[in-house]
Design a protein around this motif. Structure first.
Motif, short mmCIF file in Angstrom:
data_model
loop_
_atom_site.label_atom_id
_atom_site.label_comp_id
_atom_site.label_asym_id
_atom_site.label_seq_id
_atom_site.Cartn_x
_atom_site.Cartn_y
_atom_site.Cartn_z
N THR A 233 0.81 -1.21 0.00
CA THR A 233 0.00 0.00 0.00
C THR A 233 0.85 1.27 0.00
OG1 THR A 233 -0.21 -0.16 2.42
CG2 THR A 233 -1.97 -1.12 1.10
N SER A 234 1.97 1.25 0.72
CA SER A 234 2.80 2.46 0.74
C SER A 234 3.42 2.74 -0.62
CB SER A 234 3.89 2.34 1.81
OG SER A 234 4.79 1.29 1.51
N TYR A 235 3.79 1.67 -1.34
CA TYR A 235 4.35 1.88 -2.68
C TYR A 235 3.29 2.44 -3.62
CZ TYR A 235 7.28 1.19 -6.78
OH TYR A 235 8.03 1.41 -7.91
N LEU A 236 2.11 1.87 -3.58
CA LEU A 236 1.03 2.35 -4.45
C LEU A 236 0.61 3.76 -4.07
CD1 LEU A 236 -1.17 -0.88 -4.75
CD2 LEU A 236 0.65 -0.10 -6.28
N ASP A 237 0.62 4.06 -2.78
CA ASP A 237 0.27 5.40 -2.32
C ASP A 237 1.24 6.45 -2.86
OD1 ASP A 237 -1.93 4.58 -0.88
OD2 ASP A 237 -0.90 4.53 1.06
N ALA A 238 2.52 6.09 -2.94
CA ALA A 238 3.52 7.04 -3.44
C ALA A 238 3.22 7.44 -4.88
CB ALA A 238 4.92 6.43 -3.34
N PHE A 239 2.80 6.49 -5.70
CA PHE A 239 2.48 6.81 -7.09
C PHE A 239 1.19 7.60 -7.20
CE2 PHE A 239 5.86 3.97 -7.75
CZ PHE A 239 6.31 4.12 -9.05
N LYS A 240 0.23 7.27 -6.35
CA LYS A 240 -1.01 8.04 -6.34
C LYS A 240 -0.74 9.49 -5.98
CE LYS A 240 -5.59 8.23 -4.20
NZ LYS A 240 -6.52 7.59 -3.23
N ALA A 241 0.11 9.70 -4.99
CA ALA A 241 0.42 11.06 -4.56
C ALA A 241 1.12 11.86 -5.66
CB ALA A 241 1.30 11.02 -3.30
N LYS A 242 1.93 11.17 -6.46
CA LYS A 242 2.65 11.84 -7.54
C LYS A 242 1.78 12.01 -8.79
CE LYS A 242 7.15 9.99 -6.04
NZ LYS A 242 8.00 11.19 -5.96
N GLY A 243 0.68 11.29 -8.86
CA GLY A 243 -0.19 11.36 -10.04
C GLY A 243 0.39 10.65 -11.25
N TRP A 244 1.16 9.57 -11.01
CA TRP A 244 1.79 8.83 -12.10
C TRP A 244 0.98 7.58 -12.45
CZ3 TRP A 244 7.45 8.56 -9.86
CH2 TRP A 244 8.01 9.84 -9.87
N PRO A 245 0.88 7.26 -13.72
CA PRO A 245 0.20 6.03 -14.13
C PRO A 245 1.05 4.81 -13.80
CG PRO A 245 1.15 7.11 -16.06
CD PRO A 245 1.37 8.03 -14.89
N LEU A 246 0.39 3.76 -13.28
CA LEU A 246 1.10 2.57 -12.84
C LEU A 246 0.25 1.33 -13.09
CD1 LEU A 246 3.65 1.53 -11.14
CD2 LEU A 246 2.08 1.55 -9.18
N ILE A 247 0.89 0.24 -13.49
CA ILE A 247 0.26 -1.07 -13.50
C ILE A 247 1.15 -2.03 -12.71
CG2 ILE A 247 -0.91 -0.74 -15.72
CD1 ILE A 247 1.22 -2.67 -16.93
N ILE A 248 0.57 -3.14 -12.28
CA ILE A 248 1.33 -4.23 -11.66
C ILE A 248 1.54 -5.27 -12.75
CG2 ILE A 248 1.40 -5.92 -9.80
CD1 ILE A 248 -0.65 -4.03 -8.34
#
Length: 453
Positions: A233-248
């Protein structure tokens, strides 16, 4: 390939207003494209990847896998390719892969596996070489932007000097765009894809900025580094906070306590509308990560059920891309062959009421000389802090390895105890563990018993 002139943007404004309201980039979208943190189709429909990886480059004859993957309800397949580290996949072969994806209504993420572990693995290719491979395939990729995303290089840097990832990735993205590629680009993290030193997390903006088309999504691979829910969750939260697109782009499951918390991955991805792609359909040297054994849909594994079943699984959450004429919801076709029933009915232990537990033993897959089993453990009317399941084989079967439990055997008797992450169960809550075994002649399902503390 459709080319939409910037001069037409004003005329198209009314038709595309919904997309523009979400922050559509200044250029005209071609095929799959990024808007904010999400992926969209060319018509403005949001698309969330739900699918699996398929090791095509090592199993090029297993073309029926595309139909079988589709039958699960998946909407995406990530296809392993090679430009020469292994037997190279030619342009004609890649064109056939794309045709198979389209015929089975799957979005195709094509990845070059040659780069895996560069800097640590001496056989690995550079990202620059990977870009050259894609350029050599341009004739079969151009025009497929609605159907194909390009994952430039799989796990492109190992654990040796992961900081080199940023410059190498920026250069590869620029090279792809300079050579006219308009596809959605997928970028894997360093540290064998797991980014445990946070190079991608801290430097992703440089990669996104390098893309003149603003059409890049970052990809994290979640294995042993992601054993705890808090880490995920902390890793995913970091990308959400930055507004970056991410997939697993890859993940496995927790077959022992040092492995990924797959159920948190599924739940968090669904909650956040992040795409996920499980590794992998079949053909692993360690079958723990096979979704089906021996490319046989009749041999579904525990990992298969963990990935596809349940409220956050692929079958429940995947929506077919609208480019295939669907309504945006997944309607999987019937499997090419239906799964066979276990050789015997499941056995269950009776519930022991308060502060007790019950267990159910099931054969989930069987083949000559071997089988895979699963035991579901359910707490009684009160919470438990630990459990032990026992059974005795009557036909000489042997448990060879297990996950989700510590298994010991004494002659024909087998004892399975919880591991540290699944011993505590609330009232009526369940967990499960699996194992691989061998048999000869008869593989009857034994009676099981469960005790709790």
């Amino acid at each position: 390939m459709r080319r939409i002139l910037v001069a037409l943007c004003a005329a198209l404004l009314a038709a595309t207003g919904a997309v523009l309201a979400l922050g559509n980039p200044a250029y005209a979208a071609t095929g799959l494209h990024v808007v904010g943190t999400d992926i969209y189709e060319a018509n403005g429909t949001k698309f969330v990847m739900r699918g699996v990886n398929h090791a095509h480059t090592w199993y090029t004859s297993q073309t029926s896998s595309f139909a079988n993957i589709k039958a699960t309800g998946a909407n995406t397949v990530r296809v392993v390719l090679s430009g020469g580290r292994w037997t190279a996949n030619s342009a004609s072969d890649v064109a056939n892969v794309i045709s198979l994806c389209k015929a089975n209504k799957l979005i195709c993420v094509l990845e070059d596996h040659d780069t895996t572990g560069y800097g640590e693995d001496s056989a690995a290719y550079t990202l620059d070489q990977a870009a050259d491979y894609w350029i050599s395939l341009k004739s079969v990729l151009q025009g497929q932007e609605d159907y194909v995303a390009i994952n430039i290089g799989n796990e492109p840097i190992g654990n040796t000097n992961p900081a080199q990832w940023t410059a190498a990735t920026v250069a590869a993205v620029k090279k792809m765009r300079d050579n006219g590629f308009q596809h959605l680009l997928v970028i894997d993290a360093p540290n064998w894809g797991q980014d445990w030193q946070n190079v991608m997390r801290d430097n992703g903006q440089a990669v996104l900025d390098a893309d003149t088309r603003k059409n890049t999504v970052l990809s994290i691979h979640m294995y042993a580094v992601y054993a705890q829910a808090s880490t995920i969750t902390s890793y995913l939260d970091a990308f959400k906070a930055k507004g970056w697109p991410l997939i697993i782009g890859e993940f496995g499951w927790q077959f022992d306590s040092s492995q990924v918390d797959d159920q948190t991955v599924l739940a968090e991805a669904v909650k956040r509308d992040i795409g996920y792609l499980g590794w992998s359909w079949s053909g692993n040297t360690d079958p723990i990560l096979d979704l089906v054994l021996n490319y046989d849909v009749n041999q579904k594994t525990t990992w298969y059920h963990r990935l596809f079943d349940g409220p956050n699984g692929i079958t429940a959450t995947a929506k077919q891309a609208t480019i295939f004429g669907g309504t945006g919801s997944s309607s999987p076709s019937s499997p090419s062959s239906s799964p066979s029933s276990p050789s015997s009915s499941p056995s269950s232990s009776p519930s022991t009421g308060s502060k007790g537990c019950s267990a159910a033993y099931t054969i989930t897959g069987q083949w000559p000389g071997g089988f895979q089993g699963e035991v579901k453990v359910t707490a009684g009317n009160a919470a438990v802090s630990g459990w032990t399941v026992t059974w005795t084989y009557a036909n000489g079967q042997v448990v060879n390895n297990a996950w989700g439990a510590t298994v010991t055997r004494n002659g024909t008797s087998v004892t399975a105890k919880n591991v540290n992450y699944n011993g505590s169960l609330g009232a009526a809550a369940s967990t499960s563990f699996g194992f691989l075994g061998s048999w000869n002649g008869t593989n009857a399902v034994p009676a099981v018993s469960c005790t709790a503390v």
